[in-house]
Scaffold this active site. Structure first.
Site: not given
Length: 226
Positions: A2, A105
């Site tokens: 992340c 992402e």
């Protein structure tokens, strides 16, 4: 991993969600492209109540010789937390929550990458499980830093990336924050992939790839190119 996220909700919503006393002198602006090594809002429990403050994203363990470790410690894998010297002692004593309302992402297809934003279906705030520590510089000044814990992907995330942040269920947020809770077995059992049926992913513009771009255009929904 992340490595980017958003926090666009109001300060009032943050205070209400975490049962914090309103800080009239605090100023919060929407963040559309939060990146490692930046200062981020975090919630901790001080033994009496929840408190919100800023930590720098990228953990520097208290025993580190210098700050160079930080850029490589923006995330901590849930599966190996208790095996890593930088993290294992923090699980029982220095836990925090990093609030977010979306994370980014990049979905790969051949040589192409499509940036995606992952949110809750209801677009509400969520809590990323994190750890923090404080390091003392040679000059005596202190820097407090954090790392976001990651886990294996759920069904929504699997086609996008092989990791995702640990998102705590609302009923587990206070369990994670509770400073008096040192039950490592219970705490690590909370570090699971979040329910995919409560989440939504959509394509966003490539401009989010540059950390200098910090506008609402970063979260604009657009057709996926992949």
């Amino acid at each position: 991993m992340c490595g980017r996220y958003t926090l666009t909700i109001s300060l009032e919503e943050l205070m209400m969600h975490y049962h914090l006393e309103m800080e009239l002198d605090r100023f919060h602006t929407p963040r559309y492209n939060i990146a490692p090594m930046q200062m981020v809002l975090a919630v901790i429990h001080d033994g009496r109540t929840n408190k919100m403050g800023e930590l720098r994203w990228g953990l520097v363990p208290s025993w580190a010789k210098d700050e160079k470790l930080a850029s490589g410690m923006i995330n901590a894998r849930s599966e190996t937390l208790l095996q890593k010297p930088a993290f294992k002692t923090l699980v029982s004593r220095k836990r925090c929550i990093v609030p977010a309302d979306g994370f980014y992402e990049w979905k790969k297809s051949g040589s192409s990458k499509q940036p995606m934003r992952i949110v809750m279906k209801d677009r509400q705030l969520f809590s990323m499980a994190a750890l923090y520590d404080t390091w003392v510089r040679p000059d005596g000044s202190k820097v407090s830093t954090c790392t976001v814990i990651t886990t294996t992907p759920n069904e929504l995330m699997e086609p996008i990336h092989d990791r995702m942040p640990v998102i705590l269920r609302p009923e587990d947020e206070q369990v994670w924050l509770d400073r008096g809770n040192q039950d490592v077995g219970l705490l690590t059992s909370l570090l699971q992939p979040y329910a995919s049926d409560r989440m939504h992913a959509y394509a966003v513009p490539s401009l989010v790839g540059n950390v200098k771009n910090e506008t609402a255009a970063c979260i604009e929904e657009m057709p996926s190119l992949l």
